[in-house]
Design a protein around this motif. Sequence first.
Motif, short mmCIF file in Angstrom:
data_model
loop_
_atom_site.label_atom_id
_atom_site.label_comp_id
_atom_site.label_asym_id
_atom_site.label_seq_id
_atom_site.Cartn_x
_atom_site.Cartn_y
_atom_site.Cartn_z
N PHE A 39 0.84 -1.21 0.00
CA PHE A 39 0.00 0.00 0.00
C PHE A 39 0.87 1.26 0.00
O PHE A 39 2.03 1.21 0.41
N ARG A 49 -10.59 2.90 -1.29
CA ARG A 49 -11.47 2.27 -2.26
C ARG A 49 -11.60 0.78 -2.00
O ARG A 49 -12.58 0.16 -2.34
N LEU A 50 -10.57 0.19 -1.37
CA LEU A 50 -10.58 -1.25 -1.16
C LEU A 50 -11.67 -1.69 -0.17
O LEU A 50 -12.47 -2.57 -0.49
N ALA A 53 -15.26 -1.26 -1.39
CA ALA A 53 -15.56 -2.23 -2.45
C ALA A 53 -15.72 -3.64 -1.86
O ALA A 53 -16.60 -4.39 -2.27
N HIS A 78 -5.32 -6.28 -10.03
CA HIS A 78 -4.63 -6.31 -8.73
C HIS A 78 -3.19 -6.79 -8.85
O HIS A 78 -2.40 -6.60 -7.92
N PHE A 81 -0.62 -4.20 -8.19
CA PHE A 81 -0.29 -3.83 -6.81
C PHE A 81 0.68 -4.86 -6.19
O PHE A 81 0.93 -4.82 -4.99
N VAL A 91 -6.55 -10.61 3.73
CA VAL A 91 -7.58 -9.58 3.61
C VAL A 91 -8.93 -10.11 4.13
O VAL A 91 -9.69 -9.40 4.80
N VAL A 122 -15.82 -14.63 -4.00
CA VAL A 122 -15.33 -13.44 -4.70
C VAL A 122 -13.82 -13.55 -4.93
O VAL A 122 -13.32 -13.29 -6.03
C1 HEM Z 1 -12.40 -9.69 -2.56
C2 HEM Z 1 -11.20 -9.17 -2.63
C3 HEM Z 1 -10.86 -7.74 -3.03
C4 HEM Z 1 -11.65 -6.73 -3.54
C5 HEM Z 1 -13.15 -6.77 -3.88
C6 HEM Z 1 -10.77 -5.58 -3.74
C7 HEM Z 1 -11.19 -4.36 -4.26
C8 HEM Z 1 -10.35 -3.29 -4.50
C9 HEM Z 1 -10.72 -2.08 -5.21
C10 HEM Z 1 -12.07 -1.81 -5.88
C11 HEM Z 1 -9.65 -1.26 -5.21
C12 HEM Z 1 -9.52 0.12 -5.91
C13 HEM Z 1 -9.10 -0.18 -7.34
C14 HEM Z 1 -7.99 0.62 -7.92
O1 HEM Z 1 -7.49 1.57 -7.30
O2 HEM Z 1 -7.53 0.27 -9.06
C15 HEM Z 1 -8.58 -1.93 -4.52
C16 HEM Z 1 -7.33 -1.40 -4.32
C17 HEM Z 1 -6.30 -2.08 -3.69
N1 HEM Z 1 -6.33 -3.39 -3.25
FE1 HEM Z 1 -7.88 -4.66 -3.32
N2 HEM Z 1 -9.50 -5.91 -3.32
C18 HEM Z 1 -9.51 -7.20 -2.88
C19 HEM Z 1 -8.45 -7.92 -2.39
C20 HEM Z 1 -7.19 -7.40 -2.17
C21 HEM Z 1 -6.09 -8.12 -1.58
C22 HEM Z 1 -6.12 -9.60 -1.18
C23 HEM Z 1 -5.04 -7.25 -1.50
C24 HEM Z 1 -3.65 -7.54 -0.92
C25 HEM Z 1 -3.33 -7.22 0.29
C26 HEM Z 1 -5.48 -5.97 -2.03
C27 HEM Z 1 -4.70 -4.84 -2.16
C28 HEM Z 1 -5.08 -3.66 -2.73
C29 HEM Z 1 -4.21 -2.49 -2.86
C30 HEM Z 1 -2.75 -2.39 -2.43
C31 HEM Z 1 -4.98 -1.49 -3.45
C32 HEM Z 1 -4.56 -0.03 -3.74
C33 HEM Z 1 -4.96 0.79 -2.55
C34 HEM Z 1 -4.68 2.29 -2.67
O3 HEM Z 1 -4.33 2.77 -3.75
O4 HEM Z 1 -4.87 2.97 -1.65
N3 HEM Z 1 -6.79 -6.10 -2.44
N4 HEM Z 1 -9.04 -3.16 -4.10
#
Ligand code: HEM
Length: 373
Positions: A39, A49-50, A53, A78, A81, A91, A122
């Motif tokens: 992050f 946003r995470l 969502a 993803h 990232f 998560v 999901v």
């Molecule tokens: C059901 C599982 C998940 C959903 C629905 C989800 C959803 C999202 C969404 C909608 C975004 C914003 C999209 C964007 O900026 O392009 C996001 C950002 C992110 N997600 Fe996920 N995510 C999931 C799982 C994970 C996991 C397992 C990780 C790893 C730890 C993760 C790490 C991140 C990071 C690092 C960001 C960028 C955050 C930022 O810019 O502040 N996500 N996620």
Amino acid sequence: MDTQALKGSWHVVAQSGDQVPLFFYSALFLMYPETRGLFPVSMATQRDRLVGALGHVVSNVDRLDDLVPFLQQLGRDHRKFSVVAQHYPAVGQALLATLEHFLGSRWTPALAREWTQAYELVAKVMTEAADESSATSPPWWEGEIILHEVRAPGIAVIRARLNYAYPFRAGQSASISVLLRPRMWRFYSFANAPRRDNTVDLHVRVVDGGTVSTALVHGAQRGDILKIGAPVGDRLTLDTDHPRDLLMIAGGTGLAPFKALVEQTAYEGPRRDVRLFVGARTSRELYDIEAMSKLAAENPWLTVVPVVSHDAFYSGEHGYAVDAALKAWRGQDVFVCGSEEMVQSSVARLLDAGVPPAQIRFDEFTSAGGREQ
Ligand code: HEM
Ligand SMILES: Cc1cc2nc3c(=O)[nH]c(=O)nc-3n(C[C@H](O)[C@H](O)[C@H](O)COP(=O)(O)OP(=O)(O)OC[C@H]3O[C@@H](n4cnc5c(N)ncnc54)[C@H](O)[C@@H]3O)c2cc1C
């Protein structure tokens, strides 16, 4: 699955606002410190946003069939990232801990099972899509900046050459990160139709206090490397099988996707009448008008009209681009792109003037990304 229970419990949790992402990230980084490095260094929970969502998507698991294309794209995306399948259980755990915290006595073993199953479903869709795409595309592309011009106060035109073939469609955008601001990704639209030399153009405007836009306009220079995610979006792409005449209304750098569509029409056809209204506050902000006028001079099907709203000394058309466009509306499809405010007010004006909603397409340059389609 008891989707009413999922939705109802998320509704309760969401009422705690910014406290929810704050708790979620504390829980995640405490339980799984290895995820902190994925992050951005400084994280503002109000632009999270995470977590929003997560709650929304997982509690809407009854619409999984509708959500699959969005989740597949999200899962593929993803990879940029540096997220891998092993991070998903972490998560999931942090999500459960968050729910438990905010639901208090309403958190029961039965509800915990519902959330676990829904999250696993999901996560499965996202990780499978990520796995499949890793065979055919990199997690992100790298683009070396080969041209950087500050054309107007706070507006730069940037050209980058990508390291691998990058198939995209005119009108699409991508999430982009610049080394000066590691791990911060923002969406920018491509301002060109695909080229053989694998270069893309971006039009970037600084927003007040904006982290990435300021770095791109005032910090980045030739030789710097951009990270570029997979192309996304179909709101402004053209239907080439059923070509219809177009009115395009651009506000500021909202010109970018329209320049791409004009180039696509010029190079590949099919020809159609295109009238492009380029709105700016002052004439100095008409940062690409020379190139657009040249395209109009070369292509008889294209008309480009600059419209300036706050510049008493400007000798051309005054007012708002939408009003100038409405005078030229003869039943064409209307495309609108620019800031959220500009798009919302323009679309409201178009609807008021009787343009059928089905003929209006728009995209807003908001700070939200990864939208559910
Ligand atoms: C059901 C599982 C998940 C959903 C629905 C989800 C959803 C999202 C969404 C909608 C975004 C914003 C999209 C964007 O900026 O392009 C996001 C950002 C992110 N997600 Fe996920 N995510 C999931 C799982 C994970 C996991 C397992 C990780 C790893 C730890 C993760 C790490 C991140 C990071 C690092 C960001 C960028 C955050 C930022 O810019 O502040 N996500 N996620
Ligand atoms: C699909 C899509 C395509 C986009 N294409 C372009 C493009 O081609 N050119 C371009 O210049 N921008 C484009 N944007 C906007 C861009 O993604 C960023 O939101 C913008 O550059 C600000 O990022 P930042 O990091 O500088 O600001 P942040 O640090 O994220 O935000 C700083 C402050 O500004 C506010 N803010 C954020 N974005 C905006 C905005 N767009 N307008 C007004 N206030 C804002 C925030 O709420 C915050 O208060 C696009 C956005 C989307 C969703």
